[in-house]
Design an enzyme around this catalytic site. Structure first.
Site, PDB file in Angstrom:
ATOM      1  N   ASP A  39      11.267 -13.163   0.890  1.00  0.00           N
ATOM      2  CA  ASP A  39      12.360 -13.584  -0.195  1.00  0.00           C
ATOM      3  C   ASP A  39      11.497 -13.251  -1.621  1.00  0.00           C
ATOM      4  O   ASP A  39      11.168 -13.917  -2.336  1.00  0.00           O
ATOM      5  CB  ASP A  39      12.192 -15.181  -0.158  1.00  0.00           C
ATOM      6  N   ASP A  91       4.599 -29.443   4.285  1.00  0.00           N
ATOM      7  CA  ASP A  91       3.298 -28.751   4.506  1.00  0.00           C
ATOM      8  C   ASP A  91       2.832 -27.634   3.468  1.00  0.00           C
ATOM      9  O   ASP A  91       1.832 -27.290   3.653  1.00  0.00           O
ATOM     10  CB  ASP A  91       3.073 -28.257   5.950  1.00  0.00           C
ATOM     11  N   GLY A  92       3.636 -27.648   2.555  1.00  0.00           N
ATOM     12  CA  GLY A  92       2.969 -26.941   1.444  1.00  0.00           C
ATOM     13  C   GLY A  92       3.405 -25.266   1.596  1.00  0.00           C
ATOM     14  O   GLY A  92       3.225 -24.364   0.858  1.00  0.00           O
ATOM     15  N   GLU A 222      22.832 -17.154   2.864  1.00  0.00           N
ATOM     16  CA  GLU A 222      21.675 -17.745   1.818  1.00  0.00           C
ATOM     17  C   GLU A 222      21.263 -16.594   1.054  1.00  0.00           C
ATOM     18  O   GLU A 222      21.909 -15.426   0.744  1.00  0.00           O
ATOM     19  CB  GLU A 222      20.806 -18.244   2.962  1.00  0.00           C
TER      20      GLU A 222
END
Length: 337
Positions: A39, A91-92, A222
């Site tokens: 991404d 969870d980051g 998306e």
């Protein structure tokens, strides 16, 4: 062996077109040691290209020539504080950032999802006056969440945010799956939604699911990105499935509109709100199985297409690709041959 990257550019005039797919040459910017990224978004400051991507704390790469890349420290060294209350269990692993320069600051937008595959997610926002870690002014300041999607309440998902400033008005473009891609106004400082809210759905794919089922078997859209060229706004989006290595079938489609809020039509005149889009770039099945989640930039007089692609020789690893864009006689983007 040197690993070449081939893409297929499609220019269909109708949904039923069966013309042979043209194969294009390797991209203008390619290195067999392309780094891992997912991404990717890119920006340039003081001769240095910075790429941010999905990862723990938001991954960062930098380069002076778009060929040799160095991995930098993540943006965040710990989970953003606001997620502990808004998204318990996060969870980051931060998804799909976007980066722009506005009003003297670099603005980074990022997505946090506490239940991957479902819209238990939110988009956050951080700023810094410079991207150069050697500059004494360098410091990321987190401003918390801008928007959140709630399980059982929303059929849209607060991920994959990108910001486009249109004649002074800031728009947040975001979303994935189910009810598709949204556009909503931001305040001029980009810190929050502008009230009263002005929501637009600008693209989606058909779904046979019951509301709040949140299955991934259809409505696969998306990674939206809006780019202005000439009189048109171009909406790029990724169809089908990412994140499955060589079994991914991710690919990029495009449509265009005279308005940022649509309607975005493909080359055949069909609206992206009904699941349409002109196929723009797909993997060649030899070097890369699939590619997607792209962004587009005007840098140093060139339009650059940035995306990640799943490398077949590297067992499906997600690699950075950068390619120069050109525009055909009808004003549609094409990858430079």
């Amino acid at each position: 062996m040197r690993s070449y990257f081939l893409l297929v550019c499609l220019a269909v005039q109708s949904l039923m077109a069966q013309e042979p797919l043209p194969v294009v040459k390797p991209p203008l910017v390619f290195n067999p040691k392309n780094p891992h990224v997912h991404d990717p978004v890119m920006i340039k400051e003081k001769g240095v290209y910075y790429v941010f991507g999905t990862g723990k704390g938001i991954s960062k790469l930098y380069s002076k020539d778009l060929k040799t890349w160095t991995e930098g420290k993540p943006v965040f060294d710990k989970v953003p504080e606001w997620t502990k209350t808004a998204l318990p269990g996060f969870d980051g692993d931060i998804w799909a950032p976007d980066i722009i320069f506005h009003q003297g600051q670099f603005h980074l937008f990022y997505a946090c999802n506490a239940t991957p595959g479902k819209p238990n997610a939110a988009i956050g926002h951080a700023t810094t006056p410079t991207l150069d870690p050697k500059d004494p002014r360098f410091k990321w300041t987190d401003h918390g969440k801008i928007i959140q999607s709630i399980l059982g309440r929303d059929t849209w998902q607060a991920i994959d945010g990108t910001v486009f400033i249109d004649n002074g008005t800031a728009w947040l473009i975001f979303g994935s799956f189910w009810d598709g891609i949204k556009a909503v106004k931001l305040t001029p400082d980009l810190m929050q939604l502008k009230w009263p809210e002005e929501w637009h759905t600008i693209a989606r794919r058909p779904s046979q699911q019951k509301p709040y089922n949140y299955g991934l078997e259809d409505s696969q859209i998306e990674g939206a990105f809006v780019y202005k060229h000439g009189d048109y706004y171009y909406l790029f989006a990724s169809f089908d499935m990412c994140c499955r290595g060589i079994n991914s079938n991710y690919h990029v489609v495009v449509g265009r509109s005279k308005s940022i809020t649509g309607p975005y039509l493909d080359k055949a005149g069909y609206d992206m709100i009904d699941g349409n889009g002109t196929d723009f770039a797909i993997g060649d099945g030899k070097q890369y199985a699939a590619l997607g989640h792209n962004s587009v930039y005007r840098i140093d007089g060139k339009d650059l297409f940035v995306a990640h692609a799943y490398s077949i020789p590297d067992d499906g690893d997600s690699k950075l690709v950068v390619w120069e864009l050109e525009w055909d006689a009808q004003g549609w983007p094409i990858l430079k041959r």
